[in-house]
Design a protein around this motif. Structure first.
Motif, short mmCIF file in Angstrom:
data_model
loop_
_atom_site.label_atom_id
_atom_site.label_comp_id
_atom_site.label_asym_id
_atom_site.label_seq_id
_atom_site.Cartn_x
_atom_site.Cartn_y
_atom_site.Cartn_z
N TYR A 196 82.84 -74.03 30.26
CA TYR A 196 82.02 -73.35 29.18
C TYR A 196 81.79 -72.04 29.22
CZ TYR A 196 79.28 -77.65 28.29
OH TYR A 196 78.89 -78.92 27.82
N LYS A 197 81.95 -71.59 27.89
CA LYS A 197 81.66 -69.89 27.71
C LYS A 197 80.71 -69.89 26.66
CE LYS A 197 85.19 -67.79 29.75
NZ LYS A 197 85.04 -66.76 30.87
N ILE A 198 79.65 -68.91 26.87
CA ILE A 198 78.52 -68.87 25.96
C ILE A 198 78.68 -67.39 25.44
CG2 ILE A 198 75.95 -69.01 25.82
CD1 ILE A 198 77.24 -71.57 26.86
N ARG A 199 78.33 -67.17 24.15
CA ARG A 199 78.32 -66.08 23.44
C ARG A 199 77.11 -65.55 23.74
NH1 ARG A 199 81.62 -64.56 18.03
NH2 ARG A 199 80.72 -66.52 17.32
N ASN A 200 76.69 -64.70 24.69
CA ASN A 200 75.65 -63.88 25.14
C ASN A 200 75.39 -62.66 24.41
OD1 ASN A 200 74.51 -65.88 27.26
ND2 ASN A 200 76.57 -65.10 28.09
N THR A 201 75.08 -63.14 23.00
CA THR A 201 74.57 -61.91 22.03
C THR A 201 73.57 -61.00 22.51
OG1 THR A 201 73.37 -63.45 20.46
CG2 THR A 201 75.93 -62.92 20.05
N ALA A 202 72.59 -61.52 23.24
CA ALA A 202 70.97 -61.05 23.53
C ALA A 202 70.99 -60.87 24.99
CB ALA A 202 70.04 -61.89 22.96
N GLY A 203 71.96 -60.91 25.99
CA GLY A 203 71.89 -60.73 27.12
C GLY A 203 72.48 -61.93 27.80
N PRO A 204 72.83 -61.89 29.07
CA PRO A 204 73.29 -63.05 29.87
C PRO A 204 72.68 -63.98 30.28
CG PRO A 204 73.06 -61.25 31.20
CD PRO A 204 72.35 -60.86 30.09
N ARG A 205 71.81 -64.78 29.35
CA ARG A 205 71.16 -65.84 29.72
C ARG A 205 71.06 -67.23 28.85
NH1 ARG A 205 68.35 -64.58 34.32
NH2 ARG A 205 67.72 -62.46 34.20
N GLY A 206 72.38 -67.14 27.89
CA GLY A 206 72.49 -68.27 27.07
C GLY A 206 73.05 -69.55 27.84
N TYR A 207 72.87 -70.78 27.49
CA TYR A 207 73.44 -71.84 27.98
C TYR A 207 73.44 -73.12 27.22
CZ TYR A 207 68.40 -73.32 27.38
OH TYR A 207 67.27 -73.53 26.89
N ALA A 208 73.97 -74.02 27.59
CA ALA A 208 74.09 -75.34 26.84
C ALA A 208 73.37 -76.42 28.01
CB ALA A 208 75.46 -75.73 26.43
N LEU A 209 72.95 -77.52 27.19
CA LEU A 209 72.72 -78.65 28.09
C LEU A 209 73.57 -79.56 27.79
CD1 LEU A 209 68.77 -78.67 27.35
CD2 LEU A 209 69.96 -77.65 29.09
N GLN A 210 73.95 -80.29 28.95
CA GLN A 210 74.88 -81.47 28.91
C GLN A 210 74.30 -82.80 29.61
OE1 GLN A 210 79.15 -80.94 29.40
NE2 GLN A 210 79.14 -82.99 28.65
#
Length: 292
Positions: A196-210
């Motif tokens: 996974y890579k997340i585009r953290n446009t608003a800070g490093p807290r983005g995620y996906a659920l799997q």
């Protein structure tokens, strides 16, 4: 394998350039091994995987590649996965190899046992087909690197982009038994890695659920995947949902009973395909136009 949540979610290592690594022995399966590594400009990375075929995907940066039988110069363009199409290198035959970073780089690699030899090559953006799959808020983008039908033995490799708030790998599907009908593979038995890579446009807290689950729920895992996390899929259905506001990228490596993506939908959710009358206009998130 003992499919507990900690077995399926692999957090980054961040040690001496190593971002993350999973071996087949770690995962408790037969084929797939993977590693992701960061190099500073001028650094080298050397290795050899006897008896294996191997693919290297440039996640960001530029590099020179040299092996016993193949070389490629100035491989890669995009600074990160959200800024362009993929460059990759495929080798087989267990060649020794050296990667030299021409700029700061991130490289993901997968290696799989084989008793075959296939031609080494540099896979460029021009070789990568873009497919927009699904509909409504289950629309996502697939970039082929080693799609089914590639001149290799077992590895399948694709990149998937999912806009924030959308579902991916949906409806839930599985590929954990080998089924042929009239000589055609209709489901392959495949091990799979999601990186996974997340585009953290608003800070490093983005995620996906799997989620990873079997019909009998003997395996029923749900995990939050952040930047540089790996999720292992040894069996079962495995949908993904990108958190609203955070575009999600995952690199899929697969290998198993066929060089194929043949799968079966979870019949409880297959009906959703009939609702896909439009596609999300945010896609594609990356395109060949970025290469010009």
């Amino acid at each position: 394998m003992d499919s507990t949540p900690r077995d399926l979610l692999v957090r980054p290592a961040y040690a001496d350039g190593l971002i993350t690594r999973v071996t087949a022995a770690d995962a408790g399966w037969e084929f797939l091994n993977a590693e992701v590594r960061a190099l500073s400009a001028g650094q080298t990375w050397r290795g050899q995987t006897p008896g294996c075929e191997q693919v290297f995907v440039v996640l960001g940066g530029r590099l020179d590649f040299e092996s016993t039988t193949f070389s490629a110069r100035n491989v890669g363009r995009r600074p990160d996965v959200f800024s362009g199409m993929p460059h990759a290198i495929y080798i087989s035959g267990g060649d020794a190899w050296t990667i030299t970073a021409l700029s700061d780089c991130e490289i993901a690699t997968c290696w799989v046992p084989t008793d075959e030899t296939h031609p080494a090559r540099h896979i460029t953006p021009a070789d990568s087909k873009v497919e927009i799959r699904g509909g409504r808020n289950a629309t996502r983008q697939i970039n082929s690197i080693l799609p089914p039908g590639s001149d290799c033995h077992r590895i399948v490799c694709v990149e998937v982009y999912t806009p924030g708030g959308n579902w991916s790998s949906y409806p839930p599907h599985k590929h954990d038994v080998h089924v042929e009908r009239d000589g055609e593979v209709v489901e392959a038995d495949l091990e799979e890695i999601y990186y996974y890579k997340i585009r953290n446009t608003a800070g490093p807290r983005g995620y996906a659920l799997q989620r990873v689950y079997t019909s009998d729920r003997a395996l029923d895992f749900v995990g939050a995947a952040h930047d540089n996390d790996i999720v292992l899929v040894p069996e079962g259905y495995h949908p993904v949902s990108a958190a609203y506001g955070y575009d999600c990228y995952y690199l899929n490596f697969l290998a198993g009973s066929a060089q194929s993506l043949a799968n079966s939908d979870d019949p409880d959710y297959a009906w959703v395909k009939d609702t896909w009358d439009i596609q999300d206009p945010r896609l594609p998130l990356v395109s060949h136009a970025m290469e010009s």
